[in-house]
Each structure stands twice: as structure tokens, then as C-alpha cells.
Scaffold this active site. Structure first.
Site, PDB file in Angstrom:
ATOM      1  N   ASN A   1       0.829  -1.208   0.000  1.00  0.00           N
ATOM      2  CA  ASN A   1       0.000   0.000   0.000  1.00  0.00           C
ATOM      3  C   ASN A   1       0.855   1.246   0.000  1.00  0.00           C
ATOM      4  OD1 ASN A   1      -0.400   1.812   2.638  1.00  0.00           O
ATOM      5  ND2 ASN A   1       0.287  -0.220   3.266  1.00  0.00           N
TER       6      ASN A   1
ATOM      7  N   ASN B   1       4.133   5.336  15.704  1.00  0.00           N
ATOM      8  CA  ASN B   1       4.378   4.804  14.365  1.00  0.00           C
ATOM      9  C   ASN B   1       5.751   5.269  13.882  1.00  0.00           C
ATOM     10  OD1 ASN B   1       4.488   4.233  11.646  1.00  0.00           O
ATOM     11  ND2 ASN B   1       2.344   4.740  11.243  1.00  0.00           N
TER      12      ASN B   1
ATOM     13  N   CYS C   1       6.073   3.377   9.184  1.00  0.00           N
ATOM     14  CA  CYS C   1       5.538   3.503   7.824  1.00  0.00           C
ATOM     15  C   CYS C   1       6.652   3.929   6.870  1.00  0.00           C
ATOM     16  CB  CYS C   1       4.401   4.527   7.788  1.00  0.00           C
ATOM     17  SG  CYS C   1       2.805   3.745   8.016  1.00  0.00           S
TER      18      CYS C   1
ATOM     19  N   ASN D   1       6.314  -3.230  11.062  1.00  0.00           N
ATOM     20  CA  ASN D   1       5.593  -2.409  10.109  1.00  0.00           C
ATOM     21  C   ASN D   1       5.930  -2.951   8.713  1.00  0.00           C
ATOM     22  OD1 ASN D   1       4.370  -0.121   8.716  1.00  0.00           O
ATOM     23  ND2 ASN D   1       4.458   0.898  10.695  1.00  0.00           N
ATOM     24  N   THR D   2       5.491  -2.279   7.691  1.00  0.00           N
ATOM     25  CA  THR D   2       5.623  -2.833   6.335  1.00  0.00           C
ATOM     26  C   THR D   2       7.027  -2.650   5.764  1.00  0.00           C
ATOM     27  OG1 THR D   2       4.756  -0.764   5.503  1.00  0.00           O
ATOM     28  CG2 THR D   2       3.194  -2.571   5.769  1.00  0.00           C
TER      29      THR D   2
ATOM     30  N   CYS E   1      11.507 -34.912  -6.883  1.00  0.00           N
ATOM     31  CA  CYS E   1      12.540 -34.989  -5.843  1.00  0.00           C
ATOM     32  C   CYS E   1      13.895 -35.332  -6.454  1.00  0.00           C
ATOM     33  CB  CYS E   1      12.157 -35.997  -4.766  1.00  0.00           C
ATOM     34  SG  CYS E   1      11.952 -37.685  -5.368  1.00  0.00           S
TER      35      CYS E   1
END
Lengths: 419, 70
Positions: A73, A132, A135, A200-201, A348
Site C-alpha cells: 500500500n 508509528n 511507515c 511495520n511494512t 525430488c
């Protein structure tokens, strides 16, 4: 039913499932609906000087049929005036007095700015504050968010300023966009934080459109990095929580965040030291009612383990997490293929032959049928065959007898002492 | 020769010296593996083995730790 309630640094909630500060907690309408659905707490979308957003804000990665394996985002903090948010927080807290409301805050790194917002927010009855410092987009270009959170001295100083004014517990939310998160976690503790939350992101660019050459997402033909979250980031977040949990200088509770999508993910974070968890992407993908399955699943899990309270789970796996140098070099597992289940797809063998240790042979049996067999003496126990195998139960990693445990650190200490 | 066979061959050499009464007293590791020095207390004889495989390097290390602790 087990006791699911938590007390995170003095913030009480009926269960460990909080909504993270993000679009789902933008308004009183949303948070009240979330509480009705069963969420134990909500971290209100970050408050600060109201910002301006762009259109086209989210993007997701779908991987092999799984929608929203990762989410990105570029939305900023609240775009609504503080007094509007505060009125809704007050109303929500009045209606749900036993649920936790934590106000996420972000202002310029100035003492008076922090004092002002802390006082105004606490006046409406929040249960705690979350700073925060994480961000990564937009606000960081203005010196806030992760730009603050990447500088340990700024983390410590701003936490200290908040603690000067705060009467409620202060959680410091940390950015993963840093080499060693324990450094900023320690700075938060030194500044007086009552708890820390992570992650956080993560800085991200979701993709490039091969036809238009635009970024994904783009805003009128231009893009900027966003914040990445969702299931794909869970291992990164879990490690960061665990690294902080096992650090003796980080002595405060941890609120775990990062790709938590179900009760199993939540239990993993709690076992690795989180006193509670925060969720965003899963709620954005499936709606608030996913919390019903989370509560039910956690309750059944605790019952199955004869554990009466979720708080008893906190940190139980932390002693099992260490440095590589403390792992047993003699621990030995090898792959075994169950030919009754194996479909002879050969994945495999290809994986082992091309990219690992060349220890799986395709053998022709007496009846003329081929089957796959592991040469156990050459198998190093890398797990790759079991990872790529498409059939559950076809490949099992089996513990072998081995010598007395010996770690790298013990070995090197012994060799060095002989010099 | 497979790596496992190389390991068994190196382990055999280590076990042979141990059975002859040698003890590990020093090891030097470099880009080419480990050079393990053995010492025979009664005869005062020294012998060196060049150990290349990872499993044999684990093996002699464990023997060395056991010898030191006993």
C-alpha cells in the site's frame, strides 16, 4: 473455554487479536463493527496532521492461485482532522469499554508536537498509544515514520518525549527496514517504552506492467515504493519478534505483527514471545469475521494442550531459538520415500540431482517398474525433496542415530585451545 | 568415490591411529580442509592426517573434544 484475555503492558483486552493500525481501523464505524465481530482490540489508524492521499493505493501479489500472498500500500496516515477521530474514539470506547483501543500516533520529531497529540488523544480515553516509527512510504519522505524509526537516537528521544506526557502505556512500533531490529528495539526500551510492536511494512515495488511499463500500482503514470505486508512477510516478522524476545536487553512485552492470517500464525508469534498479535491484511482480504475462526481455533488448541490461559503460551519457543553456532553439528536426518504413496513424478530426483546433493536414484525394480530411492549415506538432510514433493506423506525426514552433540562454538573453542 | 566413501576412508585412517594409541593434540584448518596432528605419548611419534570431508572434520572434532574432557 480457556482464558484468552491478555494484559499487554497494562493494556487489557478480551483476546489477543487486535486489528493493526491501517485502513481497517480508519473510523469508529469500522472499529465498532470489528469489536462486534469479536476483535479484542484495535490500533486506530495513525493520527497526526491530516494528510492528502493519492488514488490507486493498493496492489497485491497472487502466487500460484493464492490470492493476496503479499500486499502493498501507498496510503498514508489518517486524512481526517484529529477532532473527528477523537470524537469517534470516545464514542467507540464508551460503547466497548472492555475492548482495547490504542491510538497510533505520528508527528514531526519535535517534543511539543508529541506532547500536544498525546494529551489530546489520552483525554478521550484510549487504553494506550502506539508510536508509528515504521511507515516506509510518503511520511518517511517528510522525516517521520520509518525515517525516524531507522535512527536509534531518534527512536529513543521521541519515545522519551512521549513518556514525559503519557499516562497510558506506550508501544513503539518498529520498522523492519533496518539491518538489525534489536538495535531500535533497545533504543525504544531505553527511551522508556512499555512495549514494542513489529513489524511495520517492508519497502516494496509490486511489479511493472509489461505492456504500459508503468509501475504497479501507478498514479497517473508514476509510482513510488510502498509498504509490503501479508502472508509473504510472516517469516521475516516472526524472526524479528523472536530476535527481540530472546534479547535480554529488550525486557518489554511484544505485540506481534506481520502476515498473521489465522489462529495458527498467531500461536506461532505468541510462542516466539509476542504477548498479543495484530492483524491487517487477512482482515482486508476476508473481512472482520475471520476473527471468529481465530478465537475458536486458539481456544481449541489451548484445550488440546490442557493450557488454561493463552498467557501461558507466551515465549515458550524462545529458548529453542538461538544462534547458528549453538546448533548440533551431529544432528542427522535423512529422507525416506514411501513408495506406496509416491507417484513417481520425479520432482525430488530432479531437485536433488540438479540443485542439492545427488542422492535420489530412479531404480528399475524386478517387475520392471521404476521407483525412487534415497541413498541415505549420501543424504545431508537438506529437506529439499520433501519441500518439492507434491504428495503429502510420500517423503519423510527421519532422525538417524548420531554422535554426542557438538556445536560449532564448542568445536571452535576446542580447536582454538589447542593452538 | 562418493563423498560418503571418502568420509569412511578418512574415518578409517583416524580410527587406525587412535587404535594405535595416538591422540589428537592439534589441528590446523585452512582452505584445503583440516590438518590434524596426532601424538603418540609412549613413542613420542607425531603423525598428520589431511582431512577433507565435512563429516570426517566433524568426527575428529568430536574425538578431540572427548579426549580433552577425559
Amino acid at each position: 473455554m480457556a482464558d484468552l484475555s491478555i494484559n499487554l503492558a497494562g493494556i487489557k483486552s478480551p483476546n489477543p487479536f487486535w486489528l493493526a493500525s491501517a485502513p481497517p481501523t480508519n473510523s469508529g464505524y469500522q472499529v465498532q463493527r470489528a469489536f462486534e465481530a469479536g476483535w479484542g482490540g484495535a490500533v486506530w489508524k495513525t493520527l497526526g496532521d491530516p494528510i492528502l492521499n493519492v488514488s490507486s493505493r493498493f496492489a497485491a501479489i497472487n502466487f500460484n492461485g493464492q490470492r493476496v500472498a503479499g500486499f502493498n500500500n501507498i496510503e498514508l496516515i489518517t486524512d481526517r482532522p484529529l477532532d473527528v477521530n477523537l470524537k469517534e474514539i470516545y464514542e467507540t470506547k464508551k460503547r466497548f469499554p472492555n475492548h482495547a483501543i490504542i491510538a497510533s500516533l505520528m508527528v514531526e520529531p519535535k517534543q511539543e508536537k508529541w506532547h500536544e497529540i498525546v494529551k489530546r488523544v489520552e483525554d478521550v480515553g484510549v487504553d494506550g498509544l502506539e508510536l508509528n516509527f515504521g511507515c516506509p512510504h510518503g511520511m518517511a519522505e517528510r522525516g517521520m515514520g520509518s525515517a525516524s524509526g531507522q535512527v536509534p537516537s531518534l527512536v529513543e528521544k521521541q519515545t522519551y518525549w512521549v513518556k514525559e506526557a503519557a499516562k497510558t502505556p506506550v508501544i513503539v512500533k518498529l520498522t523492519p527496514n533496518i539491518t538489525d531490529i534489536t538495535v531500535t528495539a533497545e533504543a525504544a526500551v531505553n527511551g522508556g517504552a512499555d512495549a514494542i510492536s513489529m513489524i511495520n511494512t517492508i519497502n516494496s515495488l509490486m511489479g511493472v506492467d509489461l505492456d504500459t511499463w508503468n509501475t504497479i500500482p501507478h498514479v497517473a503514470g508514476k509510482g513510488a515504493h510502498g509498504g509490503y505486508c501479508g502472508p509473504a512477510v510472516k517469516p521475516i516478522a516472526l524472526n524479528m519478534v523472536a530476535e527481540c524476545a530472546r534479547n535480554p536487553r529488550i525486557s518489554v512485552p511484544i505485540s506481534g505483527i506481520g502476515g498473521i492470517s489465522n489462529w495458527q500464525d498467531a500461536v506461532e508469534f505468541i510462542l516466539m514471545g509476542a504477548a498479543g498479535v495484530q492483524v491487517c491484511t487477512a482482515a482486508m482480504h476476508h473481512g472482520f469475521r475471520i476473527v471468529e475462526d481465530m478465537i475458536e481455533g486458539l481456544d481449541h488448541y489451548l484445550d488440546s494442550k490442557n493450557i488454561s490461559a493463552v498467557s501461558e503460551l507466551i515465549g515458550k519457543s524462545v529458548p529453542r531459538y538461538s544462534d547458528w553456532g549453538n546448533l548440533d553439528l551431529h544432528y542427522n536426518i535423512t529422507a525416506q520415500i514411501n513408495t506406496d504413496v509416491c507417484i513417481n513424478c520425479n520432482k525430488c530426483h530432479i531437485a536433488c540431482e540438479d540443485t542439492s546433493h545427488q542422492c535420489i536414484d530412479m531404480i528399475k525394480g524386478d517387475n520392471g517398474r521404476s521407483y525412487l530411492k534415497v541413498r541415505e549415506e549420501d543424504c545431508v538432510g537438506c529437506n529439499l525433496c520433501a519441500i518439492v514433493c507434491p504428495v503429502e506423506g510420500a517423503i519423510t525426514m527421519v532422525e538417524q542415530t548420531s554422535m554426542q552433540p557438538m556445536t560449532w562454538n564448542e568445536r571452535q573453542a576446542a580447536l582454538n585451545s589447542s593452538k | 568415490m562418493s563423498e560418503h566413501e571418502q568420509y569412511l576412508a578418512e574415518k578409517e585412517k583416524i580410527d587406525q591411529l587412535l587404535s594405535e594409541g595416538y591422540n589428537i593434540y592439534h589441528a590446523v584448518e585452512n582452505l584445503d580442509g583440516a590438518f590434524v596432528e596426532f601424538f603418540h605419548l609412549k613413542s613420542g611419534t607425531k603423525k598428520t592426517l589431511h582431512i577433507r570431508t565435512a563429516n570426517a572434520r566433524k568426527y575428529f572434532s568430536s574425538i578431540f573434544i572427548q579426549q580433552k574432557s577425559s
